[in-house]
Design an enzyme around this catalytic site. Structure first.
Site, PDB file in Angstrom:
ATOM      1  N   ASP A 117       0.896  -1.269   0.031  1.00 26.75           N
ATOM      2  CA  ASP A 117       0.010   0.052  -0.114  1.00 26.75           C
ATOM      3  C   ASP A 117       0.920   1.300   0.095  1.00 26.75           C
ATOM      4  O   ASP A 117       0.343   2.239  -0.052  1.00 26.75           O
ATOM      5  CB  ASP A 117      -1.152  -0.200   1.169  1.00 26.75           C
ATOM      6  CG  ASP A 117      -0.175  -0.153   2.517  1.00 26.75           C
ATOM      7  OD1 ASP A 117       0.828   0.036   2.588  1.00 26.75           O
ATOM      8  OD2 ASP A 117      -1.076  -0.159   3.447  1.00 26.75           O
ATOM      9  N   CYS A 174     -23.725  -6.596  -1.960  1.00 26.77           N
ATOM     10  CA  CYS A 174     -24.341  -5.593  -0.815  1.00 26.77           C
ATOM     11  C   CYS A 174     -25.822  -5.846  -1.117  1.00 26.77           C
ATOM     12  O   CYS A 174     -26.300  -5.579   0.075  1.00 26.77           O
ATOM     13  CB  CYS A 174     -23.767  -4.346  -0.994  1.00 26.77           C
ATOM     14  SG  CYS A 174     -21.951  -4.002  -0.583  1.00 26.77           S
ATOM     15  N   CYS A 186     -28.329  -3.816   1.567  1.00 26.97           N
ATOM     16  CA  CYS A 186     -27.844  -3.581   2.717  1.00 26.97           C
ATOM     17  C   CYS A 186     -27.098  -2.337   2.767  1.00 26.97           C
ATOM     18  O   CYS A 186     -26.458  -1.814   1.785  1.00 26.97           O
ATOM     19  CB  CYS A 186     -26.888  -4.702   3.024  1.00 26.97           C
ATOM     20  SG  CYS A 186     -25.947  -4.651   4.740  1.00 26.97           S
ATOM     21  N   CYS A 220     -23.380  -0.515   7.198  1.00 22.44           N
ATOM     22  CA  CYS A 220     -22.089   0.081   7.525  1.00 22.44           C
ATOM     23  C   CYS A 220     -22.107   1.603   7.361  1.00 22.44           C
ATOM     24  O   CYS A 220     -21.539   2.420   7.960  1.00 22.44           O
ATOM     25  CB  CYS A 220     -20.829  -0.316   6.475  1.00 22.44           C
ATOM     26  SG  CYS A 220     -21.521  -0.105   4.369  1.00 22.44           S
ATOM     27  N   CYS A 251     -21.491   4.189  10.367  1.00 23.42           N
ATOM     28  CA  CYS A 251     -20.389   5.016  10.655  1.00 23.42           C
ATOM     29  C   CYS A 251     -20.483   6.129  11.385  1.00 23.42           C
ATOM     30  O   CYS A 251     -21.437   7.006  11.372  1.00 23.42           O
ATOM     31  CB  CYS A 251     -20.304   5.652   9.057  1.00 23.42           C
ATOM     32  SG  CYS A 251     -18.878   6.655   9.133  1.00 23.42           S
ATOM     33  N   CYS A 276     -13.628  10.576   7.964  1.00 22.33           N
ATOM     34  CA  CYS A 276     -13.313   9.068   8.441  1.00 22.33           C
ATOM     35  C   CYS A 276     -12.510   9.104   9.587  1.00 22.33           C
ATOM     36  O   CYS A 276     -11.515   9.851   9.562  1.00 22.33           O
ATOM     37  CB  CYS A 276     -12.676   8.441   7.485  1.00 22.33           C
ATOM     38  SG  CYS A 276     -12.268   6.856   7.609  1.00 22.33           S
ATOM     39  N   CYS A 333      -9.980   2.733  12.475  1.00 19.20           N
ATOM     40  CA  CYS A 333     -11.198   2.499  13.010  1.00 19.20           C
ATOM     41  C   CYS A 333     -11.682   1.334  12.238  1.00 19.20           C
ATOM     42  O   CYS A 333     -11.433   1.177  10.790  1.00 19.20           O
ATOM     43  CB  CYS A 333     -12.278   3.718  12.643  1.00 19.20           C
ATOM     44  SG  CYS A 333     -13.914   3.520  13.010  1.00 19.20           S
ATOM     45  N   CYS A 351     -16.953   0.097  10.174  1.00 21.27           N
ATOM     46  CA  CYS A 351     -17.807  -0.246   9.033  1.00 21.27           C
ATOM     47  C   CYS A 351     -17.471  -1.829   8.719  1.00 21.27           C
ATOM     48  O   CYS A 351     -18.082  -2.449   8.001  1.00 21.27           O
ATOM     49  CB  CYS A 351     -17.405   0.665   7.828  1.00 21.27           C
ATOM     50  SG  CYS A 351     -15.588   0.669   7.325  1.00 21.27           S
ATOM     51  N   CYS A 381     -20.140  -5.333   9.128  1.00 20.51           N
ATOM     52  CA  CYS A 381     -20.341  -6.010   7.901  1.00 20.51           C
ATOM     53  C   CYS A 381     -21.166  -7.359   7.956  1.00 20.51           C
ATOM     54  O   CYS A 381     -20.184  -7.999   8.625  1.00 20.51           O
ATOM     55  CB  CYS A 381     -19.472  -5.631   7.000  1.00 20.51           C
ATOM     56  SG  CYS A 381     -19.601  -6.826   5.316  1.00 20.51           S
TER      57      CYS A 381
END
Length: 265
Positions: A123, A177, A180, A183, A187, A202, A229, A232, A236
């Protein structure tokens, strides 16, 4: 793929090297609308991020890899925490762990295919790894913008081995998804809308990337998260059954002590 799995990666699939226009447009919109906040490196490396060949000019395929970082010990540490650190950071410098796996994979593939050119990316590289993961069939991108494996959830790192050889790609994952929106509703700071995130709201951005004081109207919704965090992901449905990594280390004792003893102030 078999070689990657034998070396400790939990997921592996092949993606084409070109990104669909809808994905490049979505990322450009993310930056143009300012939702990246002060993460200027996203804007600075925008064009690089949208073409994997900017990292390896002769790349023809991408081996997308998943490494689950959730462990029973990390779950227990959060249950007992006074302040919380996102699971991905419980082992400290995870980049070193991934790079070592990547080096072993590169060496193994070059032994099997002499002359093979490849580059391992995590990343820290400007790469749209979640898009590549979806194209490879590793998972679908959920409404919380994370890549979600339909059978194992989303608590995994994505890394990519760019390969200078044409390989047959997997089948792109379909969105699962449905209607739904758990999430989005969960949040704490309202950072999510369907398939979009506003990093400026966020908690992960606010506790890691933002250098100026957190706005008071957001601070009161942080819910004890000190670094990152997981909300979310925790809510799920695809993460209700815990999926743990193959050989991923237990949390660093120092991180556990910090969560148990630190003050929210």
């Amino acid at each position: 793929i078999e070689t990657a799995l034998s070396l400790g990666f939990d997921l592996a699939a092949i993606a084409p090297i070109s990104l669909p226009e809808k994905d490049t447009t979505a990322f450009k919109d993310f930056v143009a609308e300012g939702r990246h906040g002060t993460m200027e490196y996203l804007a600075r490396n925008l064009e690089l991020r949208l073409d994997p060949r900017s990292l390896m000019h002769d790349a023809k395929s991408a081996l997308v890899l998943g490494s689950f970082y959730r462990t029973p010990e990390s779950d227990a540490a959060l249950e007992n925490a006074r302040v919380k650190i996102a699971r991905y950071a419980h082992t400290g410098e995870y980049h070193d762990l991934l790079r070592e796996r990547g080096r072993k994979l590169g060496r193994a593939l070059k032994q099997k295919l002499p002359g093979l050119r490849c580059r391992f990316c995590i990343d820290t590289a400007p790469l749209a790894e979640r898009v590549l993961g979806r194209l490879a069939g590793l998972g679908f991108q959920g409404k919380n913008t994370n890549l979600i494996h339909p059978g194992r959830g989303s608590f995994f790192f994505i890394s990519v081995l760019l390969i200078g050889q044409e390989l047959t790609p997997g089948v792109p994952a379909l969105d699962r998804c449905g209607s739904c929106r758990i999430c989005i509703d969960a949040c704490p700071t309202g950072a999510l809308t369907e398939y979009k995130i506003d990093a400026r709201k966020c908690i992960s951005y606010l506790t890691i990337e933002r250098r100026s004081p957190m706005p008071d109207e957001l601070r009161e919704h942080v819910q004890g998260w000190m670094f990152g965090c997981d909300v979310c992901q925790e809510v799920c449905p695809y993460n209700r059954t815990a999926s743990y990594g193959a050989g991923w280390p237990s949390p660093d004792p120092g991180v556990v002590r910090l969560m148990e003893s630190a003050s929210e102030e």
